[in-house]
Design a protein around this motif. Structure first.
Motif, PDB file in Angstrom:
ATOM      1  N   ALA A   1      57.781  63.994  42.605  1.00 33.13           N
ATOM      2  CA  ALA A   1      58.045  63.145  41.435  1.00 33.13           C
ATOM      3  C   ALA A   1      57.782  61.678  41.763  1.00 33.13           C
ATOM      4  CB  ALA A   1      59.475  63.334  40.952  1.00 33.13           C
ATOM      5  N   GLU A   2      58.201  61.231  42.960  1.00 26.53           N
ATOM      6  CA  GLU A   2      57.941  59.844  43.369  1.00 26.53           C
ATOM      7  C   GLU A   2      56.447  59.602  43.540  1.00 26.53           C
ATOM      8  OE1 GLU A   2      60.560  58.290  46.559  1.00 26.53           O
ATOM      9  OE2 GLU A   2      61.513  60.272  46.432  1.00 26.53           O
ATOM     10  N   ALA A   3      55.766  60.582  44.113  1.00 23.37           N
ATOM     11  CA  ALA A   3      54.322  60.441  44.296  1.00 23.37           C
ATOM     12  C   ALA A   3      53.615  60.302  42.954  1.00 23.37           C
ATOM     13  CB  ALA A   3      53.778  61.636  45.068  1.00 23.37           C
ATOM     14  N   LEU A   4      54.041  61.070  41.967  1.00 20.27           N
ATOM     15  CA  LEU A   4      53.431  60.990  40.644  1.00 20.27           C
ATOM     16  C   LEU A   4      53.586  59.598  40.046  1.00 20.27           C
ATOM     17  CD1 LEU A   4      54.511  64.429  39.147  1.00 20.27           C
ATOM     18  CD2 LEU A   4      52.161  63.624  39.393  1.00 20.27           C
ATOM     19  N   GLU A   5      54.729  58.986  40.250  1.00 15.19           N
ATOM     20  CA  GLU A   5      54.941  57.628  39.733  1.00 15.19           C
ATOM     21  C   GLU A   5      53.978  56.640  40.378  1.00 15.19           C
ATOM     22  OE1 GLU A   5      59.001  56.579  40.305  1.00 15.19           O
ATOM     23  OE2 GLU A   5      59.784  58.138  38.947  1.00 15.19           O
ATOM     24  N   VAL A   6      53.767  56.778  41.689  1.00 16.52           N
ATOM     25  CA  VAL A   6      52.856  55.867  42.393  1.00 16.52           C
ATOM     26  C   VAL A   6      51.416  56.118  41.960  1.00 16.52           C
ATOM     27  CG1 VAL A   6      51.936  55.245  44.664  1.00 16.52           C
ATOM     28  CG2 VAL A   6      54.403  55.560  44.353  1.00 16.52           C
ATOM     29  N   ILE A   7      51.043  57.376  41.800  1.00 18.85           N
ATOM     30  CA  ILE A   7      49.686  57.697  41.331  1.00 18.85           C
ATOM     31  C   ILE A   7      49.442  57.045  39.971  1.00 18.85           C
ATOM     32  CG2 ILE A   7      48.181  59.565  40.546  1.00 18.85           C
ATOM     33  CD1 ILE A   7      49.633  61.349  42.659  1.00 18.85           C
ATOM     34  N   GLU A   8      50.400  57.173  39.084  1.00 20.90           N
ATOM     35  CA  GLU A   8      50.246  56.581  37.752  1.00 20.90           C
ATOM     36  C   GLU A   8      50.145  55.062  37.830  1.00 20.90           C
ATOM     37  OE1 GLU A   8      52.281  56.930  33.320  1.00 20.90           O
ATOM     38  OE2 GLU A   8      53.499  57.356  35.095  1.00 20.90           O
ATOM     39  N   ARG A   9      50.950  54.456  38.706  1.00 22.28           N
ATOM     40  CA  ARG A   9      50.937  52.997  38.849  1.00 22.28           C
ATOM     41  C   ARG A   9      49.583  52.517  39.364  1.00 22.28           C
ATOM     42  NH1 ARG A   9      54.921  51.974  42.833  1.00 22.28           N
ATOM     43  NH2 ARG A   9      56.294  52.965  41.314  1.00 22.28           N
ATOM     44  N   ILE A  10      49.051  53.200  40.361  1.00 15.29           N
ATOM     45  CA  ILE A  10      47.743  52.819  40.901  1.00 15.29           C
ATOM     46  C   ILE A  10      46.656  53.018  39.857  1.00 15.29           C
ATOM     47  CG2 ILE A  10      45.976  53.399  42.613  1.00 15.29           C
ATOM     48  CD1 ILE A  10      48.255  54.150  44.533  1.00 15.29           C
ATOM     49  N   ASP A  11      46.721  54.151  39.156  1.00 16.12           N
ATOM     50  CA  ASP A  11      45.695  54.463  38.163  1.00 16.12           C
ATOM     51  C   ASP A  11      45.651  53.425  37.046  1.00 16.12           C
ATOM     52  OD1 ASP A  11      43.664  56.244  37.134  1.00 16.12           O
ATOM     53  OD2 ASP A  11      45.100  56.880  35.616  1.00 16.12           O
ATOM     54  N   ARG A  12      46.782  52.802  36.759  1.00 20.35           N
ATOM     55  CA  ARG A  12      46.848  51.818  35.684  1.00 20.35           C
ATOM     56  C   ARG A  12      46.603  50.386  36.163  1.00 20.35           C
ATOM     57  NH1 ARG A  12      52.088  53.546  31.956  1.00 20.35           N
ATOM     58  NH2 ARG A  12      51.212  55.500  31.125  1.00 20.35           N
ATOM     59  N   ASP A  13      46.497  50.202  37.470  1.00 20.54           N
ATOM     60  CA  ASP A  13      46.373  48.852  38.039  1.00 20.54           C
ATOM     61  C   ASP A  13      44.899  48.432  38.071  1.00 20.54           C
ATOM     62  OD1 ASP A  13      46.412  46.520  39.468  1.00 20.54           O
ATOM     63  OD2 ASP A  13      47.370  47.349  41.251  1.00 20.54           O
ATOM     64  N   PRO A  14      44.494  47.453  37.278  1.00 20.51           N
ATOM     65  CA  PRO A  14      43.085  47.039  37.261  1.00 20.51           C
ATOM     66  C   PRO A  14      42.652  46.316  38.532  1.00 20.51           C
ATOM     67  CG  PRO A  14      44.391  45.577  35.897  1.00 20.51           C
ATOM     68  CD  PRO A  14      45.305  46.687  36.319  1.00 20.51           C
ATOM     69  N   THR A  15      43.610  45.906  39.364  1.00 23.73           N
ATOM     70  CA  THR A  15      43.278  45.189  40.603  1.00 23.73           C
ATOM     71  C   THR A  15      43.288  46.097  41.827  1.00 23.73           C
ATOM     72  OG1 THR A  15      45.570  44.570  41.124  1.00 23.73           O
ATOM     73  CG2 THR A  15      44.353  43.136  39.600  1.00 23.73           C
ATOM     74  N   ALA A  16      43.562  47.379  41.648  1.00 21.55           N
ATOM     75  CA  ALA A  16      43.746  48.272  42.795  1.00 21.55           C
ATOM     76  C   ALA A  16      42.503  48.336  43.676  1.00 21.55           C
ATOM     77  CB  ALA A  16      44.122  49.675  42.316  1.00 21.55           C
ATOM     78  N   THR A  17      41.337  48.488  43.067  1.00 20.52           N
ATOM     79  CA  THR A  17      40.105  48.608  43.855  1.00 20.52           C
ATOM     80  C   THR A  17      39.879  47.380  44.725  1.00 20.52           C
ATOM     81  OG1 THR A  17      39.061  50.072  42.231  1.00 20.52           O
ATOM     82  CG2 THR A  17      37.606  48.880  43.722  1.00 20.52           C
ATOM     83  N   ALA A  18      40.048  46.202  44.166  1.00 17.82           N
ATOM     84  CA  ALA A  18      39.850  44.964  44.923  1.00 17.82           C
ATOM     85  C   ALA A  18      40.909  44.811  46.006  1.00 17.82           C
ATOM     86  CB  ALA A  18      39.875  43.770  43.981  1.00 17.82           C
ATOM     87  N   THR A  19      42.144  45.186  45.696  1.00 19.48           N
ATOM     88  CA  THR A  19      43.234  45.071  46.675  1.00 19.48           C
ATOM     89  C   THR A  19      42.970  45.948  47.878  1.00 19.48           C
ATOM     90  OG1 THR A  19      44.850  44.568  44.944  1.00 19.48           O
ATOM     91  CG2 THR A  19      45.699  45.403  47.036  1.00 19.48           C
ATOM     92  N   TRP A  20      42.563  47.194  47.634  1.00 22.15           N
ATOM     93  CA  TRP A  20      42.292  48.109  48.753  1.00 22.15           C
ATOM     94  C   TRP A  20      41.060  47.662  49.550  1.00 22.15           C
ATOM     95  CZ3 TRP A  20      46.193  50.019  45.967  1.00 22.15           C
ATOM     96  CH2 TRP A  20      47.027  50.983  46.542  1.00 22.15           C
TER      97      TRP A  20
END
Length: 371
Positions: A301-320
């Motif tokens: 359940a915690e992992a699902l929350e993080v997956i959703e947060r990353i998927d919605r983050d428009p800056t994730a690709t640049a951050t990684w």
């Protein structure tokens, strides 16, 4: 010099493919021996690596033991004929045993602690030199050498690999479109006894969540089916890393794939029964660097929350991507390191690779190892 390299897993093919090519380019005789597992021989064929297949894939747990005995016996026979100077392996039990019997030096590269891979107990007592990443959490008596890096940087370091958009387009994937990659295992390895991966319900929930924003490509080992809404991998195994490199997110339970995605700088979430208190050092480091988020399967359940947060983050690709640049600045090209150690500790000092030779052979290597 005669050098034997053993291949027990698809990850070993990637780890050694550039080592083999560069050693052969300066005149060493490299003998590659393999046992079948998954797509191991398909990758060897794709990279045009000459090898001998000593045994097929085992059938069940009892067959695993018989296959190991058969593999060791046949490797011993061939090693006696070749009389190698050194035998090199990654987590290779047979390699260290056979090297001891034929009087060769053995170099073994280990990145998974004994708590996860009990086979280390059968490997390390016989090894002449044991190499581990600096993040490795165990120490060994004798010649134990650490280095700043990950096994995956033997083939995904920028000097060895450049993501290629045209390869994806050739297989019908637009790298500019959003897509996710999911990787589910079979849990039939010798260290997987009593372990299970992500539940079928969670697999489906992850797929549904990510499919709402793009394509979801799924790799499933064994007899399990691709979750509804997902698609089988669109690329052959030898092009898989290009798919990982351009993905918007990777979710998996298989260690190798999540490590690869992490060092490529792709937002990655791992859900595994091996995560947690006795976490492997390599995943602890990637977690600290913000490259792979790991969760035990009991915390889906915690992992699902993080997956959703990353998927919605428009800056994730640049951050990684920024985090990956920091990683690369503090680690090494592991292929170059393996070769340097062979010359310093296993192979005659004559015919060493010079920087000029290494650079020249890199072009030959790139031509001989297709993307």
């Amino acid at each position: 010099m005669d050098i034997i390299i053993t291949i027990q897993h698809a990850a070993n093919v990637h780890f050694f493919k550039h080592v083999i090519c560069e050693l052969e380019a300066v005149g060493h005789d490299v003998h590659v021996f393999a046992r079948e597992k998954g797509v191991t021989t398909r990758l060897l064929d794709a990279y045009r690596i000459e090898y001998e297949l000593l045994c097929g894939e085992p059938d069940g747990w009892f067959g695993l033991g018989l296959t190991q005995v058969r593999y060791e016996y046949r490797l011993l026979q061939r090693a006696r004929e070749i009389e190698p100077a050194v035998i090199v392996s990654s987590h290779g039990i047979a390699a260290t045993h056979v090297a001891t019997l034929v009087g060769a030096r053995s170099h073994v590269y280990i990145d998974t602690e004994t708590a996860i891979n009990g086979g280390n107990r059968l490997t390390t007592p016989f090894a002449d030199t044991i190499y581990t990443p600096e993040s490795f959490r165990e120490g060994y008596s004798g010649d134990h050498v650490t280095y700043p890096g990950f096994h995956e940087l033997a083939y995904l370091h920028p000097s060895r690999f450049e993501p290629n958009e045209s390869i994806l387009r050739r297989h019908g994937v637009d790298p500019d479109d959003r897509y996710a990659v999911l990787r589910f295992g079979a849990w039939k390895g010798n260290h997987d006894v009593g372990k299970n991966g992500i539940s079928p319900e969670c697999r489906q929930e992850i797929t549904d969540m990510l499919a709402a924003n793009g394509d979801v490509y799924v790799s499933v080992e064994g007899d399990d089916e691709v979750p509804m809404g997902g698609e089988p991998l669109p690329v052959p195994p030898e092009s898989f890393h290009h798919l990982l490199a351009f993905a918007d997110i990777v979710v998996g339970e298989v260690a190798t794939t999540t490590l690869e995605a992490g060092v490529l700088g792709t937002p990655t979430v791992r859900i595994s029964p091996f995560a947690g208190q006795n976490e492997m050092g390599k995943f602890r480091e990637l977690e600290d660097r913000g490259l792979v988020r790991s969760f035990r399967t009991s915390r889906e359940a915690e992992a699902l929350e993080v997956i959703e947060r990353i998927d919605r983050d428009p800056t994730a690709t640049a951050t990684w991507a920024d985090r990956r640049e920091t990683l690369l600045s503090e680690t090494t090209d592991v292929t170059a390191y393996v070769i340097s150690q062979l010359h310093e500790r296993g192979v005659s000092t004559t015919d060493r690779l010079t920087p000029q030779t290494s650079e020249a052979t890199r072009d030959e290597r790139n031509d001989s190892i297709p993307n």
